[in-house]
Design an enzyme around this catalytic site. Sequence first.
Site, PDB file in Angstrom:
ATOM      1  N   GLU A   1       8.756  17.795 -25.038  1.00 58.71           N
ATOM      2  CA  GLU A   1       8.148  18.078 -23.722  1.00 58.71           C
ATOM      3  C   GLU A   1       8.754  19.347 -23.114  1.00 58.71           C
ATOM      4  O   GLU A   1       8.072  20.100 -22.425  1.00 58.71           O
ATOM      5  CB  GLU A   1       8.341  16.901 -22.753  1.00 58.71           C
ATOM      6  CG  GLU A   1       7.431  15.696 -22.984  1.00 58.71           C
ATOM      7  CD  GLU A   1       5.984  15.855 -22.460  1.00 58.71           C
ATOM      8  OE1 GLU A   1       5.598  16.966 -22.049  1.00 58.71           O
ATOM      9  OE2 GLU A   1       5.234  14.859 -22.494  1.00 58.71           O
ATOM     10  N   ARG A  13      -3.640  21.459 -13.350  1.00 57.21           N
ATOM     11  CA  ARG A  13      -2.670  20.489 -13.843  1.00 57.21           C
ATOM     12  C   ARG A  13      -2.988  19.993 -15.247  1.00 57.21           C
ATOM     13  O   ARG A  13      -2.092  19.553 -15.984  1.00 57.21           O
ATOM     14  CB  ARG A  13      -2.594  19.312 -12.862  1.00 57.21           C
ATOM     15  CG  ARG A  13      -1.452  18.356 -13.172  1.00 57.21           C
ATOM     16  CD  ARG A  13      -1.150  17.449 -11.995  1.00 57.21           C
ATOM     17  NE  ARG A  13      -0.119  16.501 -12.386  1.00 57.21           N
ATOM     18  CZ  ARG A  13       0.642  15.835 -11.521  1.00 57.21           C
ATOM     19  NH1 ARG A  13       0.485  16.005 -10.241  1.00 57.21           N
ATOM     20  NH2 ARG A  13       1.564  14.999 -11.945  1.00 57.21           N
ATOM     21  N   ASN A  41      -1.255  18.866 -20.255  1.00 51.53           N
ATOM     22  CA  ASN A  41      -1.628  17.938 -21.323  1.00 51.53           C
ATOM     23  C   ASN A  41      -1.706  18.601 -22.691  1.00 51.53           C
ATOM     24  O   ASN A  41      -2.293  18.040 -23.613  1.00 51.53           O
ATOM     25  CB  ASN A  41      -2.968  17.276 -20.989  1.00 51.53           C
ATOM     26  CG  ASN A  41      -2.815  16.262 -19.863  1.00 51.53           C
ATOM     27  OD1 ASN A  41      -1.810  15.561 -19.793  1.00 51.53           O
ATOM     28  ND2 ASN A  41      -3.797  16.198 -18.982  1.00 51.53           N
ATOM     29  N   HIS A  43       6.698   9.272 -27.759  1.00 53.04           N
ATOM     30  CA  HIS A  43       5.748  10.136 -27.072  1.00 53.04           C
ATOM     31  C   HIS A  43       5.911  11.603 -27.491  1.00 53.04           C
ATOM     32  O   HIS A  43       4.937  12.292 -27.796  1.00 53.04           O
ATOM     33  CB  HIS A  43       5.908  10.002 -25.555  1.00 53.04           C
ATOM     34  CG  HIS A  43       4.971  10.856 -24.766  1.00 53.04           C
ATOM     35  ND1 HIS A  43       3.608  10.676 -24.788  1.00 53.04           N
ATOM     36  CD2 HIS A  43       5.197  11.934 -23.957  1.00 53.04           C
ATOM     37  CE1 HIS A  43       3.034  11.591 -24.014  1.00 53.04           C
ATOM     38  NE2 HIS A  43       3.971  12.357 -23.496  1.00 53.04           N
ATOM     39  N   LYS A  67       2.795  11.403 -10.853  1.00 51.88           N
ATOM     40  CA  LYS A  67       1.852  10.560 -11.595  1.00 51.88           C
ATOM     41  C   LYS A  67       2.573   9.299 -12.064  1.00 51.88           C
ATOM     42  O   LYS A  67       3.562   9.375 -12.790  1.00 51.88           O
ATOM     43  CB  LYS A  67       1.267  11.326 -12.787  1.00 51.88           C
ATOM     44  CG  LYS A  67       0.140  12.262 -12.383  1.00 51.88           C
ATOM     45  CD  LYS A  67      -0.292  13.168 -13.492  1.00 51.88           C
ATOM     46  CE  LYS A  67      -1.125  12.465 -14.552  1.00 51.88           C
ATOM     47  NZ  LYS A  67      -1.686  13.471 -15.515  1.00 51.88           N
ATOM     48  N   LYS A 104       6.857  22.516 -14.494  1.00 52.79           N
ATOM     49  CA  LYS A 104       6.085  21.368 -14.014  1.00 52.79           C
ATOM     50  C   LYS A 104       5.841  21.476 -12.509  1.00 52.79           C
ATOM     51  O   LYS A 104       4.725  21.250 -12.022  1.00 52.79           O
ATOM     52  CB  LYS A 104       6.848  20.072 -14.325  1.00 52.79           C
ATOM     53  CG  LYS A 104       6.157  18.820 -13.834  1.00 52.79           C
ATOM     54  CD  LYS A 104       5.450  18.096 -14.936  1.00 52.79           C
ATOM     55  CE  LYS A 104       4.614  16.952 -14.411  1.00 52.79           C
ATOM     56  NZ  LYS A 104       4.672  15.764 -15.259  1.00 52.79           N
ATOM     57  N   HIS A 161      -1.918  11.238 -27.326  1.00 50.08           N
ATOM     58  CA  HIS A 161      -2.184   9.915 -26.743  1.00 50.08           C
ATOM     59  C   HIS A 161      -2.977   9.042 -27.702  1.00 50.08           C
ATOM     60  O   HIS A 161      -2.734   7.844 -27.813  1.00 50.08           O
ATOM     61  CB  HIS A 161      -2.966  10.045 -25.427  1.00 50.08           C
ATOM     62  CG  HIS A 161      -2.084  10.232 -24.229  1.00 50.08           C
ATOM     63  ND1 HIS A 161      -2.569  10.619 -22.998  1.00 50.08           N
ATOM     64  CD2 HIS A 161      -0.743  10.071 -24.070  1.00 50.08           C
ATOM     65  CE1 HIS A 161      -1.568  10.701 -22.143  1.00 50.08           C
ATOM     66  NE2 HIS A 161      -0.460  10.381 -22.765  1.00 50.08           N
ATOM     67  N   HIS A 201      -1.625  16.493 -25.800  1.00 54.95           N
ATOM     68  CA  HIS A 201      -1.771  15.092 -25.382  1.00 54.95           C
ATOM     69  C   HIS A 201      -3.093  14.456 -25.793  1.00 54.95           C
ATOM     70  O   HIS A 201      -3.185  13.235 -25.862  1.00 54.95           O
ATOM     71  CB  HIS A 201      -1.582  14.960 -23.866  1.00 54.95           C
ATOM     72  CG  HIS A 201      -0.140  15.028 -23.447  1.00 54.95           C
ATOM     73  ND1 HIS A 201       0.657  16.130 -23.692  1.00 54.95           N
ATOM     74  CD2 HIS A 201       0.667  14.124 -22.811  1.00 54.95           C
ATOM     75  CE1 HIS A 201       1.883  15.908 -23.210  1.00 54.95           C
ATOM     76  NE2 HIS A 201       1.913  14.707 -22.678  1.00 54.95           N
ATOM     77  N   GLU A 256      -4.541  16.816  -9.932  1.00 52.15           N
ATOM     78  CA  GLU A 256      -5.169  17.053 -11.223  1.00 52.15           C
ATOM     79  C   GLU A 256      -6.665  17.328 -11.111  1.00 52.15           C
ATOM     80  O   GLU A 256      -7.489  16.704 -11.785  1.00 52.15           O
ATOM     81  CB  GLU A 256      -4.922  15.861 -12.164  1.00 52.15           C
ATOM     82  CG  GLU A 256      -5.158  16.225 -13.621  1.00 52.15           C
ATOM     83  CD  GLU A 256      -4.441  15.293 -14.580  1.00 52.15           C
ATOM     84  OE1 GLU A 256      -3.925  14.247 -14.167  1.00 52.15           O
ATOM     85  OE2 GLU A 256      -4.398  15.651 -15.772  1.00 52.15           O
ATOM     86  N   ARG A 287       0.813  -1.235   0.000  1.00 49.73           N
ATOM     87  CA  ARG A 287       0.000   0.000   0.000  1.00 49.73           C
ATOM     88  C   ARG A 287       0.834   1.267   0.000  1.00 49.73           C
ATOM     89  O   ARG A 287       0.370   2.321   0.432  1.00 49.73           O
ATOM     90  CB  ARG A 287      -0.988   0.014   1.169  1.00 49.73           C
ATOM     91  CG  ARG A 287      -1.989  -1.117   1.118  1.00 49.73           C
ATOM     92  CD  ARG A 287      -3.135  -0.939   2.080  1.00 49.73           C
ATOM     93  NE  ARG A 287      -4.037  -2.080   1.977  1.00 49.73           N
ATOM     94  CZ  ARG A 287      -3.917  -3.201   2.676  1.00 49.73           C
ATOM     95  NH1 ARG A 287      -2.922  -3.327   3.535  1.00 49.73           N
ATOM     96  NH2 ARG A 287      -4.777  -4.174   2.517  1.00 49.73           N
TER      97      ARG A 287
END
Lengths: 373, 373
Positions: free
Chosen positions: B194, B250, B254, B274, B152, B236, B261, B257, B246, B131
């Site tokens: 990026e 945030r 993206n 990417h 993330k 960032k 994506h 993206h 997010e 956990r």
Amino acid sequence: MENKEAKQPVELRVDVGERSYPIWIGNGLLDRLGEASRQAGIPAGSPVLVITDEHVGRRFLHRAEQSLHAAGYRAASLTVPSGEQSKSLAVFEDCVRAALEAGCDRMSTIVALGGGVVGDLAGFVAASYMRGIRFIQVPTTILAHDSSVGGKVAVNHPLAKNIIGAFHQPEFVLYDTATLQSLPDRDVRSGLAEMVKHGLIWDAGFVDWCAANAGKLLAKDEETLAYGLAQGCAVKTAVVAQDERENGLRAILNLGHTIGHALEAVAGYGELLHGEAIAIGMVGSARLAEQMGAAADVAVRTEALMRQFGLPVSIPAGYSTEAILDAMMHDKKFKEGRTVFVLPTAIGKVEVRHDVPIEWVRNIIEELKGETT
Amino acid sequence: MENKEAKQPVELRVDVGERSYPIWIGNGLLDRLGEASRQAGIPAGSPVLVITDEHVGRRFLHRAEQSLHAAGYRAASLTVPSGEQSKSLAVFEDCVRAALEAGCDRMSTIVALGGGVVGDLAGFVAASYMRGIRFIQVPTTILAHDSSVGGKVAVNHPLAKNIIGAFHQPEFVLYDTATLQSLPDRDVRSGLAEMVKHGLIWDAGFVDWCAANAGKLLAKDEETLAYGLAQGCAVKTAVVAQDERENGLRAILNLGHTIGHALEAVAGYGELLHGEAIAIGMVGSARLAEQMGAAADVAVRTEALMRQFGLPVSIPAGYSTEAILDAMMHDKKFKEGRTVFVLPTAIGKVEVRHDVPIEWVRNIIEELKGETT
């Protein structure tokens, strides 16, 4: 919830800061799942996914879905096989697929309809799907009064139980005591082991109440069960409120679990029910406590309680001591080379010990193996 | 860290409350991993597991382990196959097995040594093992200046990228700019996409700097890279500090993206890097922004920037428009029936829009397909 029924459901609150949430316990609540979801602010714009298992789904899925639909929710469902083997990464992957296929997004909610296996599995889906979405616990076993409260969710790895998981609190817990009527007797006994455990770690008066009401509890008398579940949940919530992420106090909830988890691992998950395994573990812990000088006269009382609830107090034949010890070393509670034991210091009081000599543990296991119930 | 080298490493802080952590950027830092771990309070009593991939492990694993050993840590390692296919539940299960076999407990630490794939995978192992245990990011690509900061972490489901994950902040990020010297040129270009993105969403001055220093960046000039990485990370961290989970701001990270994506999903992960996918996405977003009236004159500048960095500005032949749109619907950013687009309003400024008509998206995709670079 508003009082639509003759009997008002019991309401408890789990106080974990801004993620605090209610537990409702009462007769017929399953048919009010949709209403409760509305009241808790569950968004109706995104799909809800109900995860259940074959046994529970056959009986109750239709009612859960109907209640959600009546309250304006789009509900999809996934039924997984019953039993501990569903807490696997393979079934977890199936759940994520079902969520994707149902179109679940960040505002979606996962409903766990079932016992501890479904709650742990569906809870981990909710904890990790899109990095965390809402979930609701609808426990249908007595045992799940423990697992459905507190936010610990997990799946198993072939090498270790509950090793992959998260802390993820539900939006609410909805406990319909009527669903418990169909539980097999063995599951009733197993569930009551956790109820008694909550007394043993926190509340001697509740232990006395359990002993006095064992007959009614075993006979699934609904009002008696509702009271016992509420008391058990109350202990759990009190502990969780003080230590949500298991940095200290929360460890006391593991009374009987060091030996219990090891027995479950060696048995092959499911052969020994969880409550049965921790019943044996609680007897072992009480004897260790006496040996360590932590307590006097708790072992006899603990053993008598377990017998009263029809629970095992010795390790079944055929279990290897070394395998049990080895399984302990792979448990999460094994930390920096030491096994953690929760030992009773009196009925209703426990302490966490890191100094139990492994030889003493070995002897206790041997002793527990040598007996016949 | 103390200045043992001629050049002091750059230090930034990511401010996420009590889990705040430093990012160190500089030459030769890999050999100071153990020292940095000591300084960050990583406990030495429990095993550390380094997760890396074949390409990176061959070059750098030995140095990482040596540095940890020299600082008194017991370090085990797992080397996974290079490439996006390692972000699977199967490889995740291998990682958990390695952690168990290494004897990792709650006080253990996972080190992610590699690019974004290793960081995301190892980060999710750290987020869910028992956990949640500590982890350290040691990025070895330019692209990873984005993914290693902000917490993330995720693995893929066969049906959707990054769909299974968590928010789990590292203890620190250690960026050895010397490790970037061995990067293939295509990966350098992808990573710089990026970096430029961080300018485009937040800092027009940094965009100008990127344009003026494109030649040095593409040639992997170490001081120029260190400055650019620090600026990219600074954007960032500023965004993450305001919105760790997010819920709002945030989302601006993206930019590019939504289309990017979807292109990666349709391509089969890894076919399109990417940075290449989001470069095309950023051009598409800029054109959509102009059509929506959100911005004037950003599309030409965006496209020129991408060309300057040798990045693609159109969709390669053979991609189906419907497949791309379908992939968008399965993205996490798809919420309550609407696709989320980050649109530039000027160079260095963006806004999040939920109202881009799907027909316009379809047209932009067709337009991007019709061009040759």
